[in-house]
Design a protein around this motif. Structure first.
Motif, PDB file in Angstrom:
ATOM      1  N   VAL A  60      -1.374   7.894   6.361  1.00 42.96           N
ATOM      2  CA  VAL A  60      -2.629   7.220   6.049  1.00 42.96           C
ATOM      3  C   VAL A  60      -2.406   6.300   4.856  1.00 42.96           C
ATOM      4  O   VAL A  60      -1.864   6.724   3.824  1.00 42.96           O
ATOM      5  CB  VAL A  60      -3.736   8.247   5.718  1.00 42.96           C
ATOM      6  CG1 VAL A  60      -5.010   7.536   5.302  1.00 42.96           C
ATOM      7  CG2 VAL A  60      -4.003   9.141   6.914  1.00 42.96           C
ATOM      8  N   TYR A  61      -2.839   5.050   4.988  1.00 41.77           N
ATOM      9  CA  TYR A  61      -2.759   4.069   3.908  1.00 41.77           C
ATOM     10  C   TYR A  61      -4.176   3.634   3.550  1.00 41.77           C
ATOM     11  O   TYR A  61      -4.869   3.030   4.370  1.00 41.77           O
ATOM     12  CB  TYR A  61      -1.932   2.851   4.320  1.00 41.77           C
ATOM     13  CG  TYR A  61      -0.461   3.144   4.527  1.00 41.77           C
ATOM     14  CD1 TYR A  61       0.454   2.940   3.503  1.00 41.77           C
ATOM     15  CD2 TYR A  61       0.007   3.632   5.748  1.00 41.77           C
ATOM     16  CE1 TYR A  61       1.805   3.211   3.674  1.00 41.77           C
ATOM     17  CE2 TYR A  61       1.360   3.897   5.943  1.00 41.77           C
ATOM     18  CZ  TYR A  61       2.247   3.692   4.900  1.00 41.77           C
ATOM     19  OH  TYR A  61       3.586   3.958   5.078  1.00 41.77           O
ATOM     20  N   ILE A  62      -4.632   3.953   2.331  1.00 43.51           N
ATOM     21  CA  ILE A  62      -5.976   3.602   1.882  1.00 43.51           C
ATOM     22  C   ILE A  62      -5.951   2.168   1.344  1.00 43.51           C
ATOM     23  O   ILE A  62      -5.127   1.825   0.497  1.00 43.51           O
ATOM     24  CB  ILE A  62      -6.463   4.565   0.791  1.00 43.51           C
ATOM     25  CG1 ILE A  62      -6.336   6.019   1.273  1.00 43.51           C
ATOM     26  CG2 ILE A  62      -7.897   4.244   0.397  1.00 43.51           C
ATOM     27  CD1 ILE A  62      -7.126   6.342   2.519  1.00 43.51           C
ATOM     28  N   THR A  63      -6.867   1.331   1.828  1.00 49.77           N
ATOM     29  CA  THR A  63      -6.876  -0.081   1.441  1.00 49.77           C
ATOM     30  C   THR A  63      -8.055  -0.439   0.542  1.00 49.77           C
ATOM     31  O   THR A  63      -8.052  -1.498  -0.081  1.00 49.77           O
ATOM     32  CB  THR A  63      -6.915  -0.977   2.684  1.00 49.77           C
ATOM     33  OG1 THR A  63      -8.105  -0.700   3.437  1.00 49.77           O
ATOM     34  CG2 THR A  63      -5.698  -0.719   3.565  1.00 49.77           C
ATOM     35  N   PHE A  72       0.841  -1.189   0.000  1.00 44.94           N
ATOM     36  CA  PHE A  72       0.000   0.000   0.000  1.00 44.94           C
ATOM     37  C   PHE A  72       0.879   1.242   0.000  1.00 44.94           C
ATOM     38  O   PHE A  72       2.019   1.220   0.476  1.00 44.94           O
ATOM     39  CB  PHE A  72      -0.938   0.013   1.212  1.00 44.94           C
ATOM     40  CG  PHE A  72      -1.973  -1.072   1.193  1.00 44.94           C
ATOM     41  CD1 PHE A  72      -3.033  -1.025   0.302  1.00 44.94           C
ATOM     42  CD2 PHE A  72      -1.883  -2.159   2.061  1.00 44.94           C
ATOM     43  CE1 PHE A  72      -3.988  -2.027   0.275  1.00 44.94           C
ATOM     44  CE2 PHE A  72      -2.834  -3.161   2.041  1.00 44.94           C
ATOM     45  CZ  PHE A  72      -3.885  -3.107   1.147  1.00 44.94           C
ATOM     46  N   VAL A  73       0.319   2.334  -0.517  1.00 39.25           N
ATOM     47  CA  VAL A  73       1.058   3.584  -0.692  1.00 39.25           C
ATOM     48  C   VAL A  73       0.673   4.561   0.411  1.00 39.25           C
ATOM     49  O   VAL A  73      -0.513   4.738   0.710  1.00 39.25           O
ATOM     50  CB  VAL A  73       0.758   4.204  -2.071  1.00 39.25           C
ATOM     51  CG1 VAL A  73       1.489   5.528  -2.246  1.00 39.25           C
ATOM     52  CG2 VAL A  73       1.138   3.233  -3.177  1.00 39.25           C
ATOM     53  N   ALA A  74       1.667   5.187   1.006  1.00 36.52           N
ATOM     54  CA  ALA A  74       1.416   6.207   2.022  1.00 36.52           C
ATOM     55  C   ALA A  74       0.885   7.473   1.376  1.00 36.52           C
ATOM     56  O   ALA A  74       1.459   7.978   0.405  1.00 36.52           O
ATOM     57  CB  ALA A  74       2.699   6.511   2.790  1.00 36.52           C
ATOM     58  N   CYS A  75      -0.234   7.999   1.918  1.00 38.95           N
ATOM     59  CA  CYS A  75      -0.854   9.224   1.381  1.00 38.95           C
ATOM     60  C   CYS A  75      -0.641  10.427   2.283  1.00 38.95           C
ATOM     61  O   CYS A  75      -1.301  11.459   2.111  1.00 38.95           O
ATOM     62  CB  CYS A  75      -2.349   8.998   1.147  1.00 38.95           C
ATOM     63  SG  CYS A  75      -2.695   7.818  -0.170  1.00 38.95           S
ATOM     64  N   GLY A  76       0.258  10.312   3.260  1.00 39.62           N
ATOM     65  CA  GLY A  76       0.614  11.473   4.050  1.00 39.62           C
ATOM     66  C   GLY A  76      -0.229  11.691   5.279  1.00 39.62           C
ATOM     67  O   GLY A  76      -0.893  10.777   5.782  1.00 39.62           O
ATOM     68  N   HIS A  77      -0.222  12.934   5.753  1.00 41.51           N
ATOM     69  CA  HIS A  77      -0.871  13.316   7.004  1.00 41.51           C
ATOM     70  C   HIS A  77      -2.047  14.240   6.735  1.00 41.51           C
ATOM     71  O   HIS A  77      -2.110  14.874   5.678  1.00 41.51           O
ATOM     72  CB  HIS A  77       0.137  14.026   7.917  1.00 41.51           C
ATOM     73  CG  HIS A  77       1.490  13.402   7.921  1.00 41.51           C
ATOM     74  ND1 HIS A  77       2.654  14.128   7.791  1.00 41.51           N
ATOM     75  CD2 HIS A  77       1.871  12.094   8.013  1.00 41.51           C
ATOM     76  CE1 HIS A  77       3.696  13.316   7.825  1.00 41.51           C
ATOM     77  NE2 HIS A  77       3.246  12.076   7.947  1.00 41.51           N
ATOM     78  N   PRO A  78      -2.975  14.362   7.684  1.00 42.79           N
ATOM     79  CA  PRO A  78      -4.104  15.281   7.473  1.00 42.79           C
ATOM     80  C   PRO A  78      -3.618  16.713   7.260  1.00 42.79           C
ATOM     81  O   PRO A  78      -2.602  17.140   7.816  1.00 42.79           O
ATOM     82  CB  PRO A  78      -4.916  15.157   8.770  1.00 42.79           C
ATOM     83  CG  PRO A  78      -4.517  13.838   9.340  1.00 42.79           C
ATOM     84  CD  PRO A  78      -3.086  13.627   8.950  1.00 42.79           C
ATOM     85  N   LEU A  79      -4.359  17.459   6.443  1.00 48.90           N
ATOM     86  CA  LEU A  79      -4.041  18.866   6.221  1.00 48.90           C
ATOM     87  C   LEU A  79      -4.158  19.653   7.522  1.00 48.90           C
ATOM     88  O   LEU A  79      -4.863  19.233   8.448  1.00 48.90           O
ATOM     89  CB  LEU A  79      -5.005  19.462   5.186  1.00 48.90           C
ATOM     90  CG  LEU A  79      -4.947  18.905   3.767  1.00 48.90           C
ATOM     91  CD1 LEU A  79      -5.995  19.599   2.907  1.00 48.90           C
ATOM     92  CD2 LEU A  79      -3.568  19.082   3.162  1.00 48.90           C
TER      93      LEU A  79
END
Length: 951
Positions: free
Chosen positions: A559-562, A489-496
């Motif tokens: 965050v990793y979206i599955t 899975f790809v890391a999508c970073g942190h909340p804005l």
């Protein structure tokens, strides 16, 4: 050559071209479907017979141009239905391929001569303020450049956008589009889109972007979805291109509020001054309808405050700079293109280089060439765009390409493939692309667009986790380097900044790190719900958290979206994720790439879900189909430990997709349940005929309602004329003054009942028992207001009327009999004397009723209040009673004589008492502001106190 020989030679050349074209197409189709290519004829359908989706067309058209030395028009990419259509295009296309634009020197954007940084309008509260600020401070600075292959492209400045938007707004006002009404935009990427969007905003209406049909063969499916959207938002108008206006007329029979189908050109013919209502930051800026199944559409409500909060948050996260240049081909009906690319560029004042999605799809290298030519620094795309570039672009097409300026390459809007990230970064490293620029991001329409970003210049982070624990328990345990049975899975970073994300289980309890669950979020960008869809809005909220609909886990703050909540299949206690299996099946020989849907179906007998695979294949009805099904089941068993319960092979174009190319699993499930998978698609003419036929019933129903409304209007004015005439003679002739008010109340009560107008009064206990209320003020929305107030108020009042009515003998005689006070509206000195005279009357025991707006108008909204009523109250030292009317404008709008049945509500507020002071003027101002705030809060209409006149 003789004239007789010319047709023969032309025919031979056409036959040779046709043979070459069919051979080339057979080659492409065989590569895509090596075990089931079949026969390609001139009348084979590109989609259903040959299985060529949008990405396959990219490859086909590129080879045609190379083989025939020609440049096909971009429209053929979308319009071609058969090889015969391509043959015609080859015959008429210019005999040269497009010039290689990558080798051109980088173009410079013109400036307006202003030096230094263009600061964003930090004070702006609404989108209207953003454009107004830029148009005022640097009007001639380039805002948008429309990309062209051989030319620098048309430029839209801030001044031009503002002026053209005003012209569109004037046209909408001329069509009687009211503030708060919705206006749909079905336009391709281009100048008209921007001017119409902002024109709708300036007119006080709400834009609703919808996507135009890609091909005529899909007209029925597209219009059915548009009907659902337009019905949900109750669109009053639709702006489209002239070519689509005729077919769009079919929508009017299905969408009753849809009164106008217009083009941008027709709107700009209106001229003159118009009033734009004051808009608050909490007002709806536009409705973003989410793509997905053909079920009930969900219109995400996004306010001006939501959008500006999101733009400011993601702008700070990526550190937008004064020398940035944004490049985009993303569709403007999608939030990533509309908010992320356009609104973001507009707010921060950076140039936007824009091409249409079709321009990109026809030749993907154009995206990279535009970044090279204009030194683009920020550009985004969904995962498939990066994959398309990595796989399809040939080195000869991008010689001299320089991507070193590209510092932010956002990847989002769909599932992100780790393989795609690595392939793109490796493929274009030789052209200056820095892998640290690649930014996998996460967002959704319900959060205005962006929700999580990774740190700048970090590059992709891939998490390898053990497959079995993840499927069995949802634990995302890191895998050993030599473990082959993994998921990535790809890391999508942190909340804005200012936003929050949490992961919860089925019971709503927050989970620890590396535990998969439902992703919830909150923050200033979050929507207030779905437009006119209370059921889905309730499902969206978990107290003050919002459901994203996605599943995810958090590790080390990332965050990793599955996957999607509804897409996860639970079979035998294990979680099965469709996307991975779909991708693997799509790579099998004989299966259409990106044309596989995996979903679950409840099985009441087993108590678990059945695993269903629907895959497009040209071998769907051949002898080899059984072996292909066996391959799919073997693959499923290897990947997830179990075969599918059913594998259905279907012809090409059987699996529905969204406008952005995503598999619509829920729609596929619906077709499967209806046994409609692979059902032949009707021709375009038959689709239009069916739509026209289905339009008859709603059209007749609509005509019937119009007939009843017309009959009601005739009845309304007949009854009003009879009762008002009898009342006029009775009141004028009645010798005793105290009898007149009860007679008028009784007559108006009878009139209202005869006209079936609903009526309610609240707050009567706020009136004094002795009948001396001092000064009463009310908002003014309709000619019926005075009649309704006469019935509502239990004691006589003296209305304050404009002095011009004294010149009308019939009106003056009646008004004088009910002790009306006349005031001068245009003579300031006389107005002061009138206020003192009325104050004396109030001291003498009379109750006076004012409409402090001074007039009523068609457009909803509370106008500024004049001071006369409040000067009189301050002079007499008596209270002001605020009265709020709601609904009267809907029953009979000013400047029109067509009434409607409705309900009118009256709310009588608590008296506002003046303070003892010698400063009568300031006390009158305080009374005015206090009373107006009370009425504004209750009337349910916009505040026009800050109105601006636009010419």
């Amino acid at each position: 050559m003789t004239p007789a020989e010319t047709p023969d030679r032309t025919a031979r050349e056409t036959d040779e071209t046709a043979d070459r074209l069919l051979a080339l197409m057979t080659e492409v189709v065989t590569e895509l479907h090596p075990q089931g290519a079949g026969t390609v004829s001139l009348d084979s359908r590109l989609d259903r017979d040959l299985g060529l989706d949008s990405l396959a067309r990219v490859e086909l058209l590129a080879r045609i141009e190379q083989a025939f030395g020609t440049a096909l028009p971009e429209t053929i990419f979308a319009d071609a239905e058969t090889p015969r259509d391509l043959l015609r295009a080859i015959g008429t296309a210019p005999a040269s391929v497009p010039r290689d634009t990558a080798a051109q020197p980088a173009a410079k954007l013109p400036a307006d001569g202003a030096a230094g940084r263009i600061n964003p309008p930090a004070h702006a509260e609404i989108l209207n303020d953003v454009l107004a600020w830029h148009a005022e401070h640097h009007p001639d600075h380039p805002h948008i450049r429309l990309y062209g292959d051989d030319k620098d492209g048309e430029i839209i400045t801030y001044r031009a956008l503002a002026e053209e938007a005003r012209a569109v707004a004037a046209g909408l006002v001329n069509l009687d589009i009211q503030p708060g009404q919705t206006v749909a935009i079905m336009l391709p990427t281009g100048r008209d889109y921007f001017t119409c969007f902002y024109g709708i905003l300036l007119a006080g209406a709400i834009p609703v972007p919808v996507y135009p049909p890609a091909r005529l063969s899909q007209i029925e499916e597209h219009l059915k979805r548009h009907i659902a959207i337009l019905q949900n938002c109750e669109a009053a108008a639709l702006i489209t291109i002239p070519e689509a206006a005729g077919i769009a007329q079919l929508l009017r029979a299905h969408v009753e509020p849809l009164k106008h189908i217009v083009t941008s050109e027709s709107l700009t013919h209106a001229h003159g001054a118009f009033t734009t209502p004051a808009v608050k930051s909490s007002d709806i800026a536009f409705l973003q309808y989410t793509s997905g199944s053909t079920g009930a559409p969900k219109g995400v409500v996004l306010s001006h405050a939501n959008l500006l909060a999101n733009i400011r948050a993601y702008g700070s996260s990526i550190d937008i700079r004064p020398d940035d240049v944004c490049v985009s081909w993303l569709p403007l009906y999608h939030d990533m293109g509309l908010i992320g690319a356009w609104f973001g560029s507009l707010y921060y004042g950076v140039p936007l280089i824009l091409m249409s999605p079709l321009t990109f799809l026809a030749r993907p290298q154009r995206w990279l060439q535009a970044i090279h030519r204009y030194k683009g620094t920020i550009s985004a795309g969904p995962n498939f765009a990066y994959e398309l570039c990595a796989r399809r672009i040939q080195d000869k097409d991008i010689e001299g390409l320089d991507l070193s300026s590209w510092r932010i390459a956002m990847n989002g809007a769909e599932a992100i493939s780790p393989t795609t990230l690595e392939r793109f970064c490796k493929r274009f490293a030789a052209y200056g692309f820095d892998r640290r620029a690649m930014m996998p991001v996460y967002g959704l329409a319900e959060s205005s667009v962006a929700l999580a970003f990774p740190p700048l210049r970090r590059g992709p982070v891939i998490d390898r986790i053990r497959r079995e624990p993840f499927m069995d328990t949802g634990r995302a345990l890191p895998a050993e380097p030599d473990d082959a049975n993994v998921r990535t899975f790809v890391a999508c970073g942190h909340p804005l900044p200012g936003h929050q994300i949490r992961i919860v289980d089925a019971a709503g309890h927050e989970l620890p790190d590396r535990r998969e669950g439902r992703l919830q979020f909150k923050g200033p960008s979050a929507t207030s719900g779905y437009y006119r869809n209370s059921e889905k809005t309730r499902e969206l909220f978990d107290h003050d958290w919002l459901e994203s609909g996605d599943r995810a886990y958090i590790a080390d703050g990332d965050v990793y979206i599955t996957g999607r909540n509804k897409d996860v299949i639970i079979k035998g206690g294990r979680n099965i994720y469709p996307d991975e299996l779909e991708d693997a099946i799509g790579n099998l020989s004989g299966i259409g790439k990106d044309a596989v849907a995996v979903f679950g179906m409840t099985d009441p007998q087993s108590g678990t879900e059945r695993l269903i695979v629907v895959a497009e294949s040209r071998r769907w009805d051949s002898d080899a189909a059984d072996s292909l099904r066996a391959e799919i089941n073997a693959l499923a068993a290897d990947m997830i430990g179990m075969p599918a319960d059913e594998v259905m092979l279907a012809p090409p174009r059987s699996v529905p997709k969204t406008s952005s190319g995503k598999i619509r699993r829920s729609s596929t499930r619906e077709l499967y349940e209806q046994k409609a998978i692979g059902r032949p698609q009707r021709g375009a003419r038959m689709q239009i005929f069916r739509l026209a036929l289905t339009s008859l019933k709603p059209a007749l129903r609509r005509a019937g309602r119009l007939g009843l409304s017309s009959l009601y209007a005739v009845y309304f004015w007949t009854v009003l004329g009879i009762i008002s005439t009898l009342t006029w003679f009775t009141v004028v002739a009645m010798p005793v003054a105290r009898w007149r008010w009860p007679v008028m109340r009784a007559a108006i009560s009878l009139l209202r009942r005869c006209l079936a107008i609903g009526y309610s009064v609240q707050g009567l206990d706020n009136l004094p028992a002795d009948g001396h209320a001092g000064v009463i003020v009310s908002n003014h929305a309709s000619y019926l207001d005075s009649l309704i107030l006469i019935e509502a108020l239990p004691f006589p009042v003296s209305f304050v009327a404009k002095g011009e009515l004294k010149k009308q003998p019939i009106a003056r005689l009646f008004l004088e009999r009910i002790r009306t006070e006349f005031v001068e509206r245009f003579d300031r000195d006389q107005s002061v004397q009138d206020a003192k005279r009325i104050a004396q009357s109030v001291r003498g025991g009379r109750t006076v009723l004012f409409y402090p707006e001074g007039t009523c108008q068609r457009m909803p909204g509370l106008l500024p209040f004049h001071l006369g009523a409040f000067m009189a109250a301050a002079e007499a030292n008596l209270p002001v009673v605020p009265v709020t009317l709601r609904g009267s404008r809907a029953v009979l709008r000013p400047d029109t004589w067509f009434p409607h049945r409705g309900r009118i509500s009256i709310f009588i507020g608590k008296p506002v008492y003046p303070q003892t002071t010698d400063d009568i003027w300031n006390e009158a101002v305080r009374l005015r502001d206090t009373v107006r705030a009370d009425i504004l809060r209750r009337c349910g209409e916009p505040d026009l106190g800050r109105e601006r006149i636009l010419v």
